[in-house]
Scaffold this motif. Structure first.
Motif, PDB file in Angstrom:
ATOM      1  N   ASN A  54     -33.824 -12.998 -42.077  1.00  0.00           N
ATOM      2  CA  ASN A  54     -35.051 -13.763 -42.208  1.00  0.00           C
ATOM      3  C   ASN A  54     -36.363 -12.877 -42.617  1.00  0.00           C
ATOM      4  N   ALA A  68     -33.934 -11.524 -35.899  1.00  0.00           N
ATOM      5  CA  ALA A  68     -34.432 -12.328 -37.170  1.00  0.00           C
ATOM      6  C   ALA A  68     -34.080 -11.527 -38.166  1.00  0.00           C
ATOM      7  N   PHE A 100     -39.009 -14.475 -49.495  1.00  0.00           N
ATOM      8  CA  PHE A 100     -37.754 -14.854 -48.863  1.00  0.00           C
ATOM      9  C   PHE A 100     -36.769 -15.507 -49.972  1.00  0.00           C
ATOM     10  N   VAL A 133     -39.450 -17.247 -40.073  1.00  0.00           N
ATOM     11  CA  VAL A 133     -39.395 -17.571 -38.736  1.00  0.00           C
ATOM     12  C   VAL A 133     -40.961 -17.046 -37.946  1.00  0.00           C
ATOM     13  N   PRO A 177     -29.452 -17.071 -43.332  1.00  0.00           N
ATOM     14  CA  PRO A 177     -30.725 -16.947 -42.687  1.00  0.00           C
ATOM     15  C   PRO A 177     -31.621 -18.317 -42.715  1.00  0.00           C
ATOM     16  N   PHE A 217     -31.049 -17.032 -35.098  1.00  0.00           N
ATOM     17  CA  PHE A 217     -32.110 -17.116 -36.369  1.00  0.00           C
ATOM     18  C   PHE A 217     -30.981 -17.396 -37.794  1.00  0.00           C
ATOM     19  N   SER A 218     -29.891 -17.772 -37.502  1.00  0.00           N
ATOM     20  CA  SER A 218     -29.124 -18.305 -38.305  1.00  0.00           C
ATOM     21  C   SER A 218     -28.558 -19.698 -38.427  1.00  0.00           C
ATOM     22  N   THR A 276     -34.273 -10.272 -48.492  1.00  0.00           N
ATOM     23  CA  THR A 276     -34.013 -10.110 -47.167  1.00  0.00           C
ATOM     24  C   THR A 276     -32.445 -10.613 -46.895  1.00  0.00           C
ATOM     25  N   ARG A 277     -32.001 -11.178 -47.654  1.00  0.00           N
ATOM     26  CA  ARG A 277     -30.290 -11.582 -47.556  1.00  0.00           C
ATOM     27  C   ARG A 277     -29.345 -10.271 -47.500  1.00  0.00           C
ATOM     28  N   ASP A 302     -39.260 -22.153 -40.286  1.00  0.00           N
ATOM     29  CA  ASP A 302     -37.955 -22.578 -39.950  1.00  0.00           C
ATOM     30  C   ASP A 302     -37.203 -22.186 -38.610  1.00  0.00           C
ATOM     31  N   GLY A 314     -34.731 -18.713 -42.811  1.00  0.00           N
ATOM     32  CA  GLY A 314     -36.007 -18.804 -43.803  1.00  0.00           C
ATOM     33  C   GLY A 314     -37.061 -17.721 -43.126  1.00  0.00           C
ATOM     34  N   ARG A 355     -42.601 -16.928 -47.875  1.00  0.00           N
ATOM     35  CA  ARG A 355     -41.558 -17.831 -48.444  1.00  0.00           C
ATOM     36  C   ARG A 355     -41.000 -17.528 -49.935  1.00  0.00           C
TER      37      ARG A 355
END
Length: 494
Positions: free
Chosen positions: A141, A136, A23, A116, A112, A435-436, A28-29, A190, A114, A20
């Motif tokens: 994510n 993912a 992220f 998963v 995303p 996953f979005s 990762t974005r 998430d 988060g 977390r």
């Protein structure tokens, strides 16, 4: 090979907390991170192909052909589709706005979810593990993969090489069995993506309910095949065999589970199936190198229980050979198995194929609809009216006409179940969407402020705002005209 041991709730909690934080950093974005990870998955399966094939042979005695074509190549295809389309998938989707919001613009932004969790299955342990991970990662994510312990060689390989090739600060593999899975399910995720059976799916959903975590469940069911006498019989039979025994010896969620055809046509269908099966797998199929074995003794015993039930006695018309020492069961055809037998009430998930006969083909719909909705349903026919009726009548995760199982390869189609065969879907853009979160965004300026939305509320305002919301042009005109002629000065200037 490194194996995660003694993994409990505290370990799981610490891992999720770390993911977390990573992220939340935003790494990762970015488009660049996603593309890099997808390319590394392709690199991993290309460079480790021989080891993957060996692991699948160890776990399932899977033929190299099936390992390369149905696992490695399909995974690479998923990555390449994502790499090609990712910029378009990430682009905000423009949406028309309404008169009420004028002047404004709007869009849907895919963000995303988060952190998963992906829990995969043993029958296609490479594809079913990494294909959801592709979605993912493409969606931006952080992800934890829990491979199936029933395919230990593949699980160990994934743990080793995912760590070596991918960004371990955002992508992790946790090996183990029920205790490790339970520890993972205790955490807040998430999204949870589970592939497997309905019994475990209920456990997953119960755990997810604690945090209201959304889930995708990829399950199975009794996928029927309707065969019309009006077909190219040889091609139809070959395609049924490819979807049944050519897919992991029937150990696939979309394998044909039973055939329905007419009493008159059944003998001809059975004879053709026998002939083509012998052509593909020889007169002693237990010695064939082109058939996977049953995954373990528990599943072998389960299939024997289906074959040995009293209700099924005398129904075998081809095959039936077994070798528990090798965990092999030959392709087996059965004729007119009772509908209340175990074989017709449980998902077979193996090399047994019962053939049910009816007086007229339309009676097959009653048989299909009396059971839980399957993951897939297949029809072989040349008749347009039969095709139309099939599509209108049969509810399943997916339908295929004049083939079996091949819809899995079409990235433009969603792959998933309905009711007891699953919920949610993936493949291609559907994996990205799974996953979005589709975030609604409305942009307005300070111009065009509508006084009618503010107190004091009057009858004239109510009529006008109601017409605006409904975009009723005539109603707006009438409300304005009525307001002009009847409203008080206070109403006009409010």
């Amino acid at each position: 090979m490194e194996v995660t041991t003694a993994f409990g709730n505290e370990d799981a909690a610490a891992m999720v907390a770390e993911l977390r934080r990573n992220f939340a950093s935003g790494k990762t974005r970015s488009y660049e991170w996603r593309v890099t990870q997808l390319k590394k998955i392709v690199k991993m399966v290309e460079e480790r192909e021989s080891e993957i094939v060996d692991a699948l042979r160890s776990d399932l005695n899977k033929p190299a052909f099936e390992s390369v074509v149905y696992e490695i190549s399909m995974l690479k295809s998923s990555c390449k589709v994502a790499l090609k389309e990712l910029k378009q998938w990430m682009k905000p989707q423009k949406v028309k706005t309404t008169i009420v919001a004028f002047p404004s613009s709007a869009e849907i932004v895919a963000e995303p979810l988060g952190v998963v969790l992906v829990i995969s299955a043993w029958n296609y342990p490479i594809l079913l593990s990494l294909d959801p991970v592709v979605g993912a990662i493409a969606a931006g994510n952080a992800v934890v993969l829990k491979p199936s312990e029933i395919a230990p060689a593949t699980s160990s390989l994934l743990a080793k090489y995912v760590k070596e090739y991918l960004d371990n600060s955002a992508v992790r593999v946790v090996e183990g069995a029920v205790p490790e899975t339970s520890a993972l399910l205790e955490q807040k995720w998430d999204k949870i993506f589970y592939t497997g059976n309905g019994r475990v799916a209920r456990v997953v959903m119960s755990a997810a309910a604690k945090y209201l975590t959304p889930v995708v469940l990829e399950l199975g069911g009794k996928s029927p095949v309707i065969v019309d006498p009006d077909v190219n019989l040889k091609i139809s039979v070959r395609r049924i065999i490819a979807g049944k025994w050519g897919c992991n010896n029937g150990q696939a969620c979309i394998s044909p589970d039973y055939i329905v055809t007419t009493k008159e046509f059944a003998p001809k269908l059975v004879d053709t199936l026998k002939r083509e099966l012998e052509r593909f797998y020889g007169s002693d199929p237990l010695q064939s190198n082109d058939l996977s074995r049953i995954v373990n003794s528990n599943h072998f015993d389960r299939l024997e229980r289906l074959l040995d039930e009293d209700k099924v006695a005398g129904k075998i018309v081809h095959g039936g050979q077994r070798d528990k020492a090798q965990l092999k069961i030959a392709p087996t055809l059965l004729r007119d198995v009772p509908l209340d037998s175990l074989m017709m009430t449980e998902e077979i998930f193996g090399p047994l194929l019962p053939i049910i006969t009816v007086d007229k083909l339309e009676d097959s719909y009653e048989i299909i609809m009396s059971r839980a909705k399957p993951l897939a349903a297949y029809l072989f026919t040349n008749r347009k009216d039969m095709k139309n009726q099939f599509v209108k009548t049969v509810s399943a995760g997916g339908l295929v006409i004049n083939d079996s199982a091949i819809h899995l390869t079409v990235h433009g189609l969603p792959f998933g179940g309905v009711e007891e065969s699953g919920t949610g879907s993936y493949h291609g853009k559907f994996s990205f969407d799974a996953f979005s979160h589709k975030k609604a965004v409305l942009y307005r300026s300070f111009m065009g402020d509508a006084f009618v939305r503010y107190p004091p509320y009057t009858h004239g305002k109510m009529r006008l705002l109601g017409a605006l919301i409904c975009e009723n042009i005539l109603g707006i005109f009438q409300a304005l005209m009525g307001w002009s002629s009847n409203s008080s000065l206070k109403d006009k200037t409010a």
